[in-house]
Design a protein around this motif. Structure first.
Motif, PDB file in Angstrom:
ATOM      1  N   ARG A 118       1.025  -1.134   0.013  1.00 29.76           N
ATOM      2  CA  ARG A 118       0.108   0.050  -0.066  1.00 29.76           C
ATOM      3  C   ARG A 118       0.812   1.090   0.011  1.00 29.76           C
ATOM      4  N   GLY A 119       2.273   1.212  -0.357  1.00 34.09           N
ATOM      5  CA  GLY A 119       2.897   2.169  -0.401  1.00 34.09           C
ATOM      6  C   GLY A 119       3.710   3.067   0.878  1.00 34.09           C
ATOM      7  N   LEU A 120       3.528   2.079   1.861  1.00 37.64           N
ATOM      8  CA  LEU A 120       3.926   2.774   3.256  1.00 37.64           C
ATOM      9  C   LEU A 120       5.267   2.190   3.357  1.00 37.64           C
ATOM     10  N   LYS A 121       6.366   3.223   3.834  1.00 38.19           N
ATOM     11  CA  LYS A 121       7.566   2.710   3.965  1.00 38.19           C
ATOM     12  C   LYS A 121       7.879   1.984   5.253  1.00 38.19           C
ATOM     13  N   THR A 122       8.342   0.700   5.061  1.00 40.39           N
ATOM     14  CA  THR A 122       8.011  -0.315   6.359  1.00 40.39           C
ATOM     15  C   THR A 122       9.333  -0.994   6.793  1.00 40.39           C
ATOM     16  N   LEU A 123       9.809  -1.265   7.814  1.00 41.66           N
ATOM     17  CA  LEU A 123      10.813  -1.888   8.646  1.00 41.66           C
ATOM     18  C   LEU A 123      10.192  -3.045   9.188  1.00 41.66           C
ATOM     19  N   LEU A 124      10.766  -4.253   9.103  1.00 44.45           N
ATOM     20  CA  LEU A 124      10.360  -5.276  10.157  1.00 44.45           C
ATOM     21  C   LEU A 124      11.576  -5.913  10.792  1.00 44.45           C
ATOM     22  N   LEU A 125      11.430  -5.829  11.970  1.00 48.37           N
ATOM     23  CA  LEU A 125      12.442  -6.328  13.006  1.00 48.37           C
ATOM     24  C   LEU A 125      11.920  -7.630  13.523  1.00 48.37           C
TER      25      LEU A 125
ATOM     26  N   SER B 260      -6.572  -6.100   8.377  1.00 50.10           N
ATOM     27  CA  SER B 260      -7.402  -5.227   9.176  1.00 50.10           C
ATOM     28  C   SER B 260      -6.521  -4.196   9.951  1.00 50.10           C
ATOM     29  N   VAL B 261      -5.564  -4.427  10.197  1.00 53.20           N
ATOM     30  CA  VAL B 261      -4.366  -3.497  11.064  1.00 53.20           C
ATOM     31  C   VAL B 261      -3.886  -2.437   9.930  1.00 53.20           C
ATOM     32  N   THR B 262      -3.806  -3.039   8.802  1.00 53.40           N
ATOM     33  CA  THR B 262      -3.069  -2.034   7.767  1.00 53.40           C
ATOM     34  C   THR B 262      -4.389  -0.950   7.361  1.00 53.40           C
ATOM     35  N   ASP B 263      -5.706  -1.258   7.330  1.00 54.55           N
ATOM     36  CA  ASP B 263      -6.786  -0.571   7.277  1.00 54.55           C
ATOM     37  C   ASP B 263      -6.518   0.625   8.228  1.00 54.55           C
ATOM     38  N   ILE B 264      -6.291   0.154   9.600  1.00 56.22           N
ATOM     39  CA  ILE B 264      -6.314   1.193  10.761  1.00 56.22           C
ATOM     40  C   ILE B 264      -5.184   2.202  10.418  1.00 56.22           C
ATOM     41  N   ILE B 265      -3.822   1.417  10.314  1.00 57.82           N
ATOM     42  CA  ILE B 265      -2.712   2.500   9.922  1.00 57.82           C
ATOM     43  C   ILE B 265      -3.051   3.224   8.750  1.00 57.82           C
ATOM     44  N   CYS B 266      -3.660   3.020   7.831  1.00 57.31           N
ATOM     45  CA  CYS B 266      -3.916   3.935   6.678  1.00 57.31           C
ATOM     46  C   CYS B 266      -4.743   5.056   7.005  1.00 57.31           C
ATOM     47  N   GLU B 267      -5.727   4.917   7.844  1.00 60.12           N
ATOM     48  CA  GLU B 267      -6.635   5.746   8.338  1.00 60.12           C
ATOM     49  C   GLU B 267      -5.945   6.536   9.005  1.00 60.12           C
ATOM     50  N   LYS B 268      -5.065   6.155   9.931  1.00 58.07           N
ATOM     51  CA  LYS B 268      -4.384   7.113  10.837  1.00 58.07           C
ATOM     52  C   LYS B 268      -3.268   8.005  10.111  1.00 58.07           C
ATOM     53  N   LEU B 269      -2.804   7.462   8.933  1.00 59.51           N
ATOM     54  CA  LEU B 269      -1.826   8.215   7.977  1.00 59.51           C
ATOM     55  C   LEU B 269      -2.400   8.950   6.919  1.00 59.51           C
TER      56      LEU B 269
ATOM     57  N   VAL C 156      -3.804   7.622   4.361  1.00 64.29           N
ATOM     58  CA  VAL C 156      -3.541   6.868   3.117  1.00 64.29           C
ATOM     59  C   VAL C 156      -4.802   6.246   2.644  1.00 64.29           C
ATOM     60  N   GLU C 157      -5.160   6.532   1.499  1.00 69.20           N
ATOM     61  CA  GLU C 157      -6.261   5.709   0.728  1.00 69.20           C
ATOM     62  C   GLU C 157      -5.836   4.821  -0.364  1.00 69.20           C
ATOM     63  N   ARG C 158      -5.645   3.632   0.149  1.00 72.59           N
ATOM     64  CA  ARG C 158      -5.212   2.367  -0.828  1.00 72.59           C
ATOM     65  C   ARG C 158      -5.659   1.276  -0.239  1.00 72.59           C
ATOM     66  N   GLU C 159      -6.395   0.394  -1.306  1.00 72.41           N
ATOM     67  CA  GLU C 159      -7.126  -0.666  -0.997  1.00 72.41           C
ATOM     68  C   GLU C 159      -6.250  -1.843  -0.704  1.00 72.41           C
ATOM     69  N   CYS C 160      -6.189  -2.862   0.151  1.00 69.92           N
ATOM     70  CA  CYS C 160      -5.830  -4.223   0.191  1.00 69.92           C
ATOM     71  C   CYS C 160      -5.661  -4.818  -0.879  1.00 69.92           C
ATOM     72  N   ARG C 161      -4.458  -5.326  -1.459  1.00 70.81           N
ATOM     73  CA  ARG C 161      -4.149  -6.370  -2.535  1.00 70.81           C
ATOM     74  C   ARG C 161      -3.650  -7.717  -1.942  1.00 70.81           C
TER      75      ARG C 161
END
Length: 549
Positions: A25-32, A360-369, A371-376
């Protein structure tokens, strides 16, 4: 400007799914991940992506699980297989409960492309699985899908990485920075370099399973889990060739599933307050499983128990009810109300739900930030699932055993050809390093170059090295030598890898040690302690909690 939009803590099925969804969805992401991808709870499950009918009292979960099976088949069919399952019945009272199950299961069978439940006579049941108790009065036949949980997690991480996410293994989060009621960054210790690092971020997702309470506490956030442990027993052969589900001694349901070249017997369910890092299967759990399954598969004790593994379920904290009544659904905890805006944690959940949890959690993240992108993530295939693979044609083209190529295909799909191409210039890389599975040298080198393993144990999760009947006795030193050459390890580091992996295998071998397993272990000790003298000449190494002095 933050370094990242999202930092995901935890490299299990949910954490890697979140990283993939956020990056798509275009979010700059780091996984630790503190250890390796899929090195926690998900690595101790049987791999069934259940239709959820064990939880018929929660119809919304049944519907979710059924739909998620369809999505996983679409994006990851190359690491999924369908298993026929029999539920043998020894008493007339079993028939009534079987009828309820059959009705609910059959409602959703068509969407998952499985047949409806069938009641079988004893004769037909024994034709399908001759190892069943001949005294059964009937059985239920149905089918479920299974996935390789290690490959699922790895492929989700690799897909996120290829799309631009940063995936950092062996990085332990030591602090979550909260300023003025908002999460602003994460500090972590890189266990490979020995360096402390920090990054800024707008969102932190705590997807650490049974460790979620500890991670939330790093930010000063409250979180409660109901931890529940479960044991599995691994047998050295295909005791059965279809799955078997049966009543245990206490009336719970347990299972015996064919798993690669072995079978998996599970599982127990006990509330626990043990450390998830050192939990082990107990003698009582192992005997509980063997005794229970012995009623319907009388020959089960003729097989050799090669390993027992124990995992901890991070259940939703519902108390004062039996563990079997606790929801197997999940909850998303937004810590904004606790003074931690931008911090989100998971409790509960199952393997089959990981993609749904991530959506579900990425929907919440996008709303907070904003960002309007659908899950794929339910549409985009995972690496290796781009096309069908003609195993026989590849085996003929590269002069390989079809069995070896098929096992490789089941791990990596269309990427099989890239592995086999390595053998054109190096035909000696066709050599089987792990004969139990089997795994060839070319695939080990390909994995090291493209799938970021750091240890032999990491290779086990990617390739199943050392998980067969010999439990690493004959492949550990060979796999460690290849890893040392590819990563440029010193001789002492090579020996450290050998000893560390043998210690990891010991964790699962020691609890069920008995019978035919004893002489095999004596042989392993003779090879590595007597012939190689590693118990005296090996490098200094910190002992793990399960190692006995």
């Amino acid at each position: 400007m933050s370094d990242y939009d999202v930092v995901v803590i935890g490299g299990g099925s949910t954490g890697t799914a979140v990283a993939r969804d956020c990056q798509i969805r275009g979010l700059k992401t780091l996984l630790l991940e503190r250890d390796d991808i899929a090195s926690g709870t998900v690595g101790t499950c049987a791999g069934m992506i259940s239709s959820g009918l064990k939880y018929m009292n929660e119809p919304e979960i049944v519907d979710m699980c059924s739909s998620e099976v369809v999505h996983l088949k679409r994006i990851a069919r190359h690491i999924i297989m369908k298993n026929p399952i029999l539920t043998p019945m020894l008493e007339m009272s079993d028939l009534s409960s079987g009828g309820n199950f059959a009705e609910e299961y059959s409602k959703r069978a068509a969407e998952r492309e499985v047949p409806p439940v069938m009641f079988l006579t004893p004769e037909d049941s024994l034709k399908i699985e001759p190892m069943l108790n001949p005294d059964i009065i009937a059985s239920l036949y149905f089918e479920e899908y299974f996935i390789d949980p290690f490959r699922l997690c790895l492929l989700q991480a690799i897909d996120a990485k290829r799309r631009g996410a940063d995936i950092r293994t062996y990085c332990e989060v030591t602090n979550i920075i909260v300023q003025d009621g908002r999460v602003t960054g994460v500090e972590f210790f890189d266990r490979l370099t020995g360096r402390l690092e920090s990054v800024s971020t707008r969102i932190v997702v705590n997807a650490t399973g049974p460790w979620a309470e500890k991670v939330a506490a790093l930010a000063g956030m409250p979180l409660e889990l109901r931890l529940n442990k479960g044991a599995h027993v691994i047998l050295d052969r295909r005791v059965v060739n279809v799955g078997v589900i049966a009543k245990a001694v206490d009336g719970r349901m347990i299972y015996l599933f064919p798993h690669e070249n072995t079978v998996v017997l599970g599982t127990t369910a006990l509330d626990t307050w043990e450390d998830p890092d050192s939990v082990r299967a107990s003698h009582d759990e192992i005997e509980y499983l063997l005794k229970s399954m012995e009623w319907v598969v009388p020959s089960i004790r003729e097989a050799r128990v090669v390993r027992a593994m124990e995992g901890i379920r991070p259940l939703v904290a519902d108390w004062k009810i039996p563990e079997g009544d606790v929801t197997r659904g999940y909850r998303i905890m937004d810590h904004a109300g606790d003074g931690g805006e931008g911090m989100i944690s998971f409790t509960g959940g199952k393997l089959v739900m990981c993609r749904h949890m991530a959506e579900s959690v990425t929907d919440i993240i996008c709303e907070k930030l904003g960002v309007e992108r659908e899950c794929r993530t339910h549409l985009e295939p995972l690496p290796g699932n781009e096309d069908d693979v003609d195993v026989l044609a590849l085996a003929s083209e590269y002069g390989m055993s079809a069995h070896v190529v098929e096992r490789m295909r089941a791990r990596r799909g269309t990427e099989v050809r890239a592995v086999l191409e390595l053998t054109r210039d190096r035909p000696n890389w066709k050599t089987k390093i792990c004969t139990c599975e089997p795994v060839i040298e070319a695939e080990i080198r390909y994995s090291i170059r493209h799938e970021f393993p750091q240890t032999v144990d990491d290779l086990r999760r990617r390739l199943r090295i050392g998980t067969g009947p010999c439990q690493g006795t004959f492949c550990t030193y060979k796999a460690a030598a290849i890893l040392a050459e590819e990563l440029g390890l010193t001789g002492q580091q090579y020996l450290h890898e050998v000893l560390s992996y043998l210690a990891e295998r010991w964790k699962g071998k020691r609890p069920p040690m008995r019978g035919g397993q004893l002489p095999l272990e004596e042989m392993a000790q003779g090879m590595y302690a007597c012939v190689a003298n590693l118990d005296h000449t090996g490098p200094p190494r910190e002992r793990q909690p399960w190692e006995e002095v």
